[in-house]
Design an enzyme around this catalytic site. Structure first.
Site, short mmCIF file in Angstrom:
data_model
loop_
_atom_site.label_atom_id
_atom_site.label_comp_id
_atom_site.label_asym_id
_atom_site.label_seq_id
_atom_site.Cartn_x
_atom_site.Cartn_y
_atom_site.Cartn_z
N LYS A 13 0.83 -1.22 0.00
CA LYS A 13 0.00 0.00 0.00
C LYS A 13 0.87 1.27 0.00
O LYS A 13 0.63 2.18 -0.78
CB LYS A 13 -0.94 0.02 1.21
CG LYS A 13 -1.95 -1.11 1.24
CD LYS A 13 -2.98 -0.93 2.35
CE LYS A 13 -2.40 -0.97 3.74
NZ LYS A 13 -1.91 -2.30 4.16
N ARG A 88 -9.83 0.66 8.61
CA ARG A 88 -9.44 -0.73 8.87
C ARG A 88 -10.56 -1.51 9.53
O ARG A 88 -10.42 -2.71 9.78
CB ARG A 88 -8.22 -0.73 9.80
CG ARG A 88 -6.90 -0.96 9.08
CD ARG A 88 -5.82 -0.91 10.13
NE ARG A 88 -4.63 -1.60 9.78
CZ ARG A 88 -3.54 -1.04 9.29
NH1 ARG A 88 -3.52 0.25 9.03
NH2 ARG A 88 -2.45 -1.76 9.07
N ARG A 122 11.19 -7.49 5.58
CA ARG A 122 11.14 -6.04 5.32
C ARG A 122 12.03 -5.28 6.32
O ARG A 122 12.03 -5.56 7.52
CB ARG A 122 9.70 -5.55 5.44
CG ARG A 122 9.58 -4.04 5.24
CD ARG A 122 8.18 -3.63 4.95
NE ARG A 122 7.30 -3.66 6.11
CZ ARG A 122 6.03 -3.28 6.08
NH1 ARG A 122 5.50 -2.87 4.95
NH2 ARG A 122 5.29 -3.35 7.16
N ARG A 152 11.02 -3.14 11.67
CA ARG A 152 9.95 -2.54 12.46
C ARG A 152 9.58 -3.51 13.56
O ARG A 152 9.51 -4.71 13.33
CB ARG A 152 8.72 -2.33 11.55
CG ARG A 152 8.55 -0.91 11.09
CD ARG A 152 7.53 -0.81 10.00
NE ARG A 152 6.17 -1.22 10.39
CZ ARG A 152 5.10 -1.04 9.62
NH1 ARG A 152 5.22 -0.45 8.43
NH2 ARG A 152 3.91 -1.43 10.01
N ARG A 163 -1.11 -9.51 13.36
CA ARG A 163 -1.61 -8.49 12.41
C ARG A 163 -2.45 -9.14 11.31
O ARG A 163 -3.45 -8.58 10.88
CB ARG A 163 -0.44 -7.70 11.81
CG ARG A 163 0.19 -6.77 12.83
CD ARG A 163 1.52 -6.25 12.35
NE ARG A 163 1.41 -5.33 11.23
CZ ARG A 163 2.42 -5.04 10.42
NH1 ARG A 163 3.58 -5.62 10.56
NH2 ARG A 163 2.25 -4.17 9.45
P1 AMP Z 1 0.50 0.13 8.97
O1 AMP Z 1 1.79 0.83 8.78
O2 AMP Z 1 -0.62 0.68 8.14
O3 AMP Z 1 0.63 -1.38 8.84
O4 AMP Z 1 0.03 0.40 10.49
C1 AMP Z 1 0.82 -0.02 11.58
C2 AMP Z 1 -0.06 -0.18 12.79
O5 AMP Z 1 -0.67 1.09 13.13
C3 AMP Z 1 -1.22 -1.14 12.65
O6 AMP Z 1 -0.84 -2.50 12.84
C4 AMP Z 1 -2.17 -0.64 13.74
O7 AMP Z 1 -1.74 -1.05 15.02
C5 AMP Z 1 -1.97 0.88 13.65
N1 AMP Z 1 -2.95 1.46 12.72
C6 AMP Z 1 -2.70 2.06 11.52
N2 AMP Z 1 -3.83 2.46 10.93
C7 AMP Z 1 -4.84 2.11 11.76
C8 AMP Z 1 -6.25 2.22 11.71
N3 AMP Z 1 -6.88 2.77 10.66
N4 AMP Z 1 -6.97 1.75 12.76
C9 AMP Z 1 -6.38 1.19 13.83
N5 AMP Z 1 -5.04 1.03 13.94
C10 AMP Z 1 -4.27 1.48 12.92
#
Ligand code: AMP
Length: 207
Positions: A13, A88, A122, A152, A163
């Protein structure tokens, strides 16, 4: 044009959003990046979000929705935006629908087994945030900006599995949610970044 990028963790993404942003002059909003920046700066939001993120859980809806609602009011969103990592949950999608209009939802469709391999390998630059894969970095761990590639916290294997479980249960239903609204574009993301982007570009140009 207001877009949403849907897809499992590691589906690309962030990478695709950056390519779309350049060609279509849209603002890229990644809720994950916003949280990570807050964690780095130790802000009250970052301290709260970290508890959830490091466990592979979603940050509570009320925190995320307010954050996105405020971000979308900023000037740079007036000409359009790409939401990456939001919504999400169906609740977040309902709330988003109350605050703005979405023109298209791009779903990056990819095999989960491939994603596990991608995510566990990653590495992210601790300075500029660019991503790389351990197979490409090999022994040289420095980024061209001078930063270092690190893993990360939430890309570690035990957290990645959590996740995925969260994705399957809470986020995947959004594919049907937007299909029913009639604005879903499904993109096969099991290919090279450039090929995936070619398909996205073609789909967006035909809107
Ligand atoms: P990402 O980089 O998009 O994978 O986001 C990393 C983490 O941030 C996710 O695993 C969630 O813990 C949190 N996060 C990001 N976006 C959201 C969202 N829209 N709702 C809830 N948690 C989020």
């Amino acid at each position: 044009m207001n877009l949403i990028l849907l897809g499992a963790p590691g589906s690309g993404k962030g990478t695709q959003a950056e390519l779309i942003k350049k060609d279509f002059k849209l603002t890229h909003i990644s809720t994950g990046d916003i949280f990570r920046a807050n964690i780095k700066k130790n802000t009250p939001l970052g301290i709260k979000a970290k508890e959830y993120i490091n466990e592979g859980m979603l940050v509570p809806d009320d925190l995320v929705i307010q954050l996105v609602a405020d971000r979308l009011k900023q000037k740079d969103c007036l000409n359009g935006f790409i939401l990456d990592g939001f919504p999400r949950t169906e609740f977040q999608a309902d709330k988003l629908g109350e605050i703005t209009k979405i023109n298209a939802v791009i779903n990056l469709d990819i095999d989960l087994k491939l994603l596990l391999e991608r995510l566990s390998g990653r590495r992210v630059c601790n300075k500029c945030g660019s991503t790389n894969h351990i197979n490409c970095i090999k022994t040289y761990l420095a980024c061209s900006c001078g930063g270092s590639f690190i893993q990360r916290e939430d890309d570690k294997e035990e957290t990645v599995n959590d996740r995925f479980r969260v994705y399957e249960k809470q986020t995947k239903p959004l594919i049907n949610y937007y299909k029913n609204k009639g604005n879903l574009i499904n993109i096969e993301a099991d290919k090279l970044v450039s090929e995936v982007y070619k398909d996205i570009k073609k789909a967006l140009e035909s809107l």
